[in-house]
Structures are given as structure tokens and as C-alpha cells.
Write an enzyme that holds these catalytic residues in place. Sequence first.
Site, short mmCIF file in Angstrom:
data_model
loop_
_atom_site.label_atom_id
_atom_site.label_comp_id
_atom_site.label_asym_id
_atom_site.label_seq_id
_atom_site.Cartn_x
_atom_site.Cartn_y
_atom_site.Cartn_z
N GLY A 186 -7.06 -2.68 6.16
CA GLY A 186 -6.21 -2.16 5.18
C GLY A 186 -5.28 -2.93 4.60
N HIS A 187 -4.70 -2.61 3.56
CA HIS A 187 -3.80 -3.60 2.94
C HIS A 187 -2.88 -4.19 3.60
CE1 HIS A 187 -1.78 0.04 0.98
NE2 HIS A 187 -1.76 0.26 2.07
N ASN A 188 -2.47 -5.40 3.44
CA ASN A 188 -1.33 -5.91 4.04
C ASN A 188 -1.54 -6.16 5.54
OD1 ASN A 188 0.25 -5.56 1.46
ND2 ASN A 188 0.87 -3.35 2.31
#
Lengths: 362, 362, 362
Positions: free
Chosen positions: B263-265
Amino acid sequence: MTPGKGTSTAADPRFFTCAGPFDGAALASAAGAELLDRKDGGVAPQGGYTSIAPLQAAGGTDVSFLDNRRYAPLLDDTRAGLVIVAPAFVARVPSHCAALVTATPYLAWSRVARLFHPRPAAQPGVHPTASIAPTAKVDATAQIGAFVVVGDRAEIGAGSLVDAHTVIGDGVVLGQDCRIGSHVSITHALVGDRVTILPGARIGQDGFGFAVGPAGFESVPQLGRVLLEDDVEIGANSTIDRGSVNDTVIGAGSRLDNLVQIGHNARLGRCCIVVSQAGISGSTVLEDYVTVAAQAGLIGHIRIGTKARIGAQCGVMSDVESGADVIGSPAMPFREFFRNVAVLRKLSKKGSGSAQDDSGKA
Amino acid sequence: MTPGKGTSTAADPRFFTCAGPFDGAALASAAGAELLDRKDGGVAPQGGYTSIAPLQAAGGTDVSFLDNRRYAPLLDDTRAGLVIVAPAFVARVPSHCAALVTATPYLAWSRVARLFHPRPAAQPGVHPTASIAPTAKVDATAQIGAFVVVGDRAEIGAGSLVDAHTVIGDGVVLGQDCRIGSHVSITHALVGDRVTILPGARIGQDGFGFAVGPAGFESVPQLGRVLLEDDVEIGANSTIDRGSVNDTVIGAGSRLDNLVQIGHNARLGRCCIVVSQAGISGSTVLEDYVTVAAQAGLIGHIRIGTKARIGAQCGVMSDVESGADVIGSPAMPFREFFRNVAVLRKLSKKGSGSAQDDSGKA
Amino acid sequence: MTPGKGTSTAADPRFFTCAGPFDGAALASAAGAELLDRKDGGVAPQGGYTSIAPLQAAGGTDVSFLDNRRYAPLLDDTRAGLVIVAPAFVARVPSHCAALVTATPYLAWSRVARLFHPRPAAQPGVHPTASIAPTAKVDATAQIGAFVVVGDRAEIGAGSLVDAHTVIGDGVVLGQDCRIGSHVSITHALVGDRVTILPGARIGQDGFGFAVGPAGFESVPQLGRVLLEDDVEIGANSTIDRGSVNDTVIGAGSRLDNLVQIGHNARLGRCCIVVSQAGISGSTVLEDYVTVAAQAGLIGHIRIGTKARIGAQCGVMSDVESGADVIGSPAMPFREFFRNVAVLRKLSKKGSGSAQDDSGKA
């Protein structure tokens, strides 16, 4: 090489254009938030704020935000010029920061970020390498990327963008202002307006259906379609099979994450959320506003009521009532699941002497 | 037709070139192993060993190996000319086999196999069907396959190979000696040296982020990047979303299997391992040398300590300490998990008379 | 826009050709079913039945079917002209419907649907944009789509269809009458006859194998192949790694759903079923007729006996006997699993007073 070392970490100009600068008033207006001046009496940056950045990386001309209280310590130390916060955090905003105060800081952040970095518009035109069937109708304002294939009688609406290497099958209809990523395949589908599909998603292929015949499995013809209603978003490498005899339907505004599987004839209502690696089996129905968390699985032919929430890794074998929160495999109410966990822990500790003999065998 | 019937099962010359033959001394040197002669006094094959093969298929000019004691019976019956084994298995090597003895037989095997079958070098040049932006910089020693798209200002380093149908987005930087499989999409990413990406992986697309607005969900702009550090490997059809405001980072030497979701980050440290179909949610941090087994899921915004091991299908809802071994959903220490299994089995047997009435309802 | 509103929901002529009409006798013959006249004495539609439709959407010239007793109320209200049912439902067929009665209504339905809507034949020829190596052998009766890449010495059999954007690697052999969807990659593989592969599947890439060396992970050369035997079907975006030293084998007639992972050296027997998002780790063996339900995971190096059934989300850590039904993580017999669920529920209710303090901590 450590890629990216020493470069900016948000809105890198290699990848994002910037529409700024904007002054505090313009940002407050976009955000629907109240602008509070710096507590130290200092002035806003000459020429306005120039971009957005995370709290720990922002400088004096950047806008940042706090949404998750877990990261509140980063607020204390930020050097951002302007921060978006909820009222509860105003007291903690450093004196050298102006603030945008709102009950919905994440929404405000979203709008400020979009103001600085608007979504690129479609660049009308068809790439010379694309293969467009003579009977296809591609709107003159649509953008068609390199090596895209558009099949017979397919239609691409105004302002839609179809990125490189995507295949739009025969007869598929795509509405207006859609964003279809690279390497997507869409067949046997009708797609609404403002639909976003990320790279590698598979829409409309044969569902998993076969009958047992005298000489082995026989494929059952899959004669339905996929309907993606307006404002749907589909994640990367997700798969949505077309219906066998009914349609597979993703309701308006629903959002599916990456690597999600939707079986044939499944029907999702409006504004459902399906998080990554979850799977919904054939003919199952989700009413509106249902949330299915990551890696959850739903068997076929069941109904999930409005606003129900299915927890991560949940295994759902029967209908779920509207508004229910379930988790576990098999699914049960959240409270029951965590009570079971606690009970088992207690029993296990009590009996650990006698049970240890068994513990390595499982 | 039964495909492959009667053909060789390792290093089929249809698919693999062979650099051999090599004599035992050369193989011992490559393997960092000690060469033991045949116990029966027989001689090594005239002209050297020609290839590698599994124990059950190898002949007298083949090299084979034993790494998993489960397969030791195959060693007894092998007809291989040379076998790579740990010291504990020397006594079991048949008398007609020479042996390479090492404490790390799998590593030795890897090097011997690589000696026979080196990774093909990039063939410098751009396929005539590729679409390369005029502002892209493709090193003269790189190999660019059929229908590849390289965007504006993208850079491809020396000795890198980009296979057919891959799309390298605007501004993406790819280091040296990378191997990018077919049908990959890479956008908003900076990629180090010696990075391998298998077919169909999706790198850098929008993360799953939206705010609830008055008229439904509003997409939050995803303004970070993906950083793949040196020596990273990404499996087939895996998906790595770019950061929303920070970057998504895969640390040097980390290896992700197929169908993995990041997922993002999220930030992975050095030499992490993520096995197939596992998922790591947004903003979660893995320190160095973390192992995440197949189908495990980690929620967002947690931290997994150095050398922690997350078991298969584990559901991790909170931080995990360095060096911990956890499994279960929710995650718990291995010992506790298997003790719980044993306790429940015992209770269930004891109470099976009275509980049977309920057993079909779940 | 609500896509598809007001249009037919089965066999939409935008997407499906229709070979009808057919009269009841022809359909009974195709179905291997007994034709029962309307109970009200009414006549069959002039000119025959024209298409198929679900019970709730069918009109007087449509054929429909009931297979799942859950949907029996739809039978009561249908306006279909002809329905396919099991003997147990004959009494419930409305008086204005003729019926096709058979012990295997789903199989009969499959054949009737196929009669109306036959699978499109391959259109012999190579699309002008395809890139075919001079040393490849493509049968003159095969259909090769836009932007397809066929590598050196690859072979495509008679009547096979390779859809747009698929890459067939060097040396790959594809049998007769295969259907390979768009965006598929196949390398290091031998493929039998009548094999179907849905869009985005990845066949034959490197398995996940590495040894720990002094300077980090070292990739172990993956020198095996993938063998797909006759009549195999592989779902969209599934991944099948080639063997490391043995082959990865999918036995004749086996069917894999979408997003399935098959590790290197795994061997599936005849007519196995692997449902979506399930994963089978390296070197594991499935004998014949094994079913693996959705999201189940099998560790490596185990053996699953003939006709065993692995439940959804099951985590299998050891061998499973022939004919066994297992579920849970770790896997256990179905009866034991549901007895455990019941026991735990009972204990949890009894102890809920004292356990509540812990319930939020997990």
C-alpha cells in the site's frame, strides 16, 4: 545507488505539475476551512504557498496536514508554513505555522492537494501506433495511448483517457471522462462516466463456471456482461468476471482496491469499498455502502446488508445483516470474535502445563 | 498430448543455454565446496560434467544436490555423477557419485547452476516496434523489447533489459543492469541498480485513498513516488502503489513474490522477504530482514521490528517486536498459537457430546 | 448514466452471436433431457426458441433454468417459454412453461447455452501489427491478434487463438485449439491442446528461490519449465512459476480460477480445481480431482491425496489424505473445525462476564 536520496518526497516535479502558488485565503476557500494566522505574528510567505509536503519534510512555503493522531508528534516539529488540522489540534500548531482549521481535515487536504496538483486533462488524439477498428467510435476529445486496441463497434466517450497497451474489446462502451490505465483489458462490458481503472485490471473475461460431464468438466458459456456504473474505481490487477446469465454489476461510486476478485453475477450496490486482495464469489449481493476489508472472502449466493462492515481476512459463509460488523473465519460479530480470542488465551494459559505436550504437533 | 513427455526436465535446451562442461575442480571452486572423489574409485566423466538435474532424473554427467532432508531417499537412488550435499549426508552419497561437500549446499547449488546456465546478458538495442519518447535517455547498452513504451524524460541505465510490452512512464529512472519482465508498468518511480521485476507487476499507480465528501467519495491526490532500491526483486502481477505524500520504499535487497500488495507510503527495510499473496497496508513500516509469509496481511500504520517473522495467513493488527515470530489472525507468538490449537482440540473432544447439536450451524 | 439500463441482460447481441432459433426437440437432444409440454396445453413459440435468459428476465421465446434451490421462487414467477429443471421441480414449473427435465440440469443448461451461443472459431491469420520471429512456426489456421509477440522457435498449433498483446516466449510450444487471452505472458512452457488461459495470466517466470550468501540473497537459477496438459484452464492474472529443477505441472483437465498462485515445482494431477486467490507453494503435489477453495494456502513440499477437498481460507501445513475434507488454519477436518467453533462460542458466552475486560486489547 539509493534512488531518490536528497530529492523532494512529495509532488516531485519529475512526476507532477504544480498549479500554485496560492495564498492562504485561496487555500481556505478550496478547503472549506477557517484560516488562522501564525501565533507568533509572522507573515505568510511572499508570493504564496508553493506546494504540499508531509509534516516532517515541509518547509515554510509548503502546506501540510495532520489527520491521524498517531502522527501528532510530527506536528510539534514541523517547519511547514501552513497546516490543515482539526479543531482539537489547534493548540498544538507551532507558533510559526498558519493553520487551516476544519472538522474534516483529510477532505480539506484532498482538495488543497488537488488545487496544487490537478489531475492532468486528456490530451485529445489517438497515438499513431494504436489499432482502432473502423467501426469503433472514439470521441474526438478522448486520448488513446500507444498500442491501444479498440475493437469493433466499441465506443469511447468524451474526455476519456485510455493509456498505453490497453485493449477495449468488441462492443464495449466507455462513458465520458474515464481514466483507464495501461495494460487493462475490458471485454463484454458497459462502463459509465468518470470511471477509473488502474493498470492491469481484467474486466469481463469468462467467469469460473463448469459442469461435470461424462468426460470431465464442461465449460458453461458465460453470457452476461460487466456493468461498471458512474464514478467506480477499480484497482491494479483486479479481476471482475462477466456474468454467466445475469450481469456482474459494480454500483455507482464503489471503489475496489488492487488484486480484488469479483466473481460472475456478483452485484455491488452504491459506494461499496472492497480493499485489496479481498474476494467476492459468484452471485453474491452487496447492498449499498458495504465495506469489505483486505483479504476477506465471501462465498457465493449470499447477501450483505447496507452499511455492513466485513473485517480483514474475514470468511463470510452466510448473509450479513445491514449495519453489522463481522470478522473472523467463519464470520462473527466483532465483539464475539475478540471475546473468543480473550477466552482462548485465558484457557490456554491456565492449561499450558498439561497442553504443552501437544503444542508441537499441530 | 502430454507436453514434455520424454524430454529432459531441467535446463531444457529449448529454453536454456549451457556454458559447460566443467570439471569437478572448477565446480568446487564456483561452489566454495570440498570435492570428494567417488567411493568406488571410479573416474569423473571424460570431458567434465555437462549440466544439472534433479536427483531422480540426473545421469552420470549431471550435477545434482540435496538440500531438504525430506528428499534424502532420492539421494540413495540417484545416478548423478556429482552431488552437492551437507557434511551430514556424505555417508549416504552412493559410491558411484563424486560429492561437493559444504555447509551451505543450497548456496553452492545456486552457484553451480549459475555457472552452467548464466543469466543471458542484455542484447544492446531498441526493438524497431518500441515507442521511445524523444526526451527519454536510453543507454546504448540497454535492451528494449517489442512494443515497449518509454515516456518523456525517462532514463534507462546501462545493461538493463526491458522486455516486450512494458511501459516505463514519464520521468521514471531505471538504474543499471535491471531486468524488467514483459507487461510491467512503472510510473512515478525511481529504480536502483540490479533490480528485477517479473511480468505484470504494477509499480507506482495511485494508492487507495479517498475522503468522504458531501456527494460521495473524493479521491485524494497521490503525490508521492515509489523507490525501489538496489537489488530489489518484485514478483509477477504484484502491485506497489506510490505514496500519497511520503514515498513507498522497498529497501535494498528485499524480495517480493507474486501477487503481493504494497500500500501507499509503506516502507520496507533492507533484505525483507514478502511471500506470495501477502499484503502490507498503507504507511506500515518493516525494518530490516523482516519475513512476511504467504497470504499474511498487515494493517496500516504499524511497525514490524528487525528480523521479525510473520507466519502464513497471519493477520497483524499492531506493532511486532524485533525478532518476534507471530502467526494467527489476530497475530500472536507461534508458541501461543499452537498451544491454543491444542487446548481447543482437547476441549472440543471432551465436550463433543454436548456440542454436537451446534456443530452444523456455524 | 447507468450503463445497460433497459437492455437485455443475457447474451447481449453487442457481445454474443446467436445460432438459434431451435425447437424444443433440438434443445432436448442437445441437453440430453426429456421434453415436457406446457401443462396449460399452450403451444411452443412459432419458429422456435430464440435465446437464453435468467428466470426473472426471460420471455416466452427464451430458455431458462433452475439449478440452485435457493432460487426456486424465481421459477414460480418466470415468464420463460422453456425451463430446464431437475425432476424434483417439475411440479413447480408454471403451467405456461414447457420443461426440459434431467438429473443434471446445470450440464443440460450448459449445452443448450452453447448451442445458442457457440464459442467463436479462430479466424485464421496473423494481425499485421504482430511481431513473429522468423524461426517461429505458426499454424496457418491459428489466429494471432494485434501486437502479439511470438519468440524464436515458438510453435502455435492448429486452430489456436492468441489474443492481442500476448507474448509467447522463445521456444514455447502451444498445442491445438487453445484460447489464449490478451496480455498473457508464457515463457519456458509446453502447452497441450484445448488449453484456455484468461487475460493477464503469467506462465513460466522465475520461481521465488534464493540462497543466503555472504553479501545478501543470491538468486537460485530457475531451470525447470511449466507443463500445462490438455484441457487445462488458467484464470485471469494468475501466476504459475516455472520449476527450479523439476517442472511445474498442471494436470489434464484442471481448472484454476483468477489470481491463483502456483509455486515452482508444484505438480497438480488431473481435473484439480483451484478457486480464486488460493496459493500452492513450491514442490507441493496435488493428486487427481483435488479441490482447493478460494483463498486457501498450502505450504511447500506436501502431498494432497486424490479427491481431497481443501476449504476456503484453509491453511494447510502438512499432508492431507485422499478423500479428506479439511478447513481452518491450521487445517483440520470439517467436523472438528465446526465443533471447535461451537465449543468456543459456548465457552465464550459462559465466561463473557469475566472476559470482557480483555476484549478490547487483542
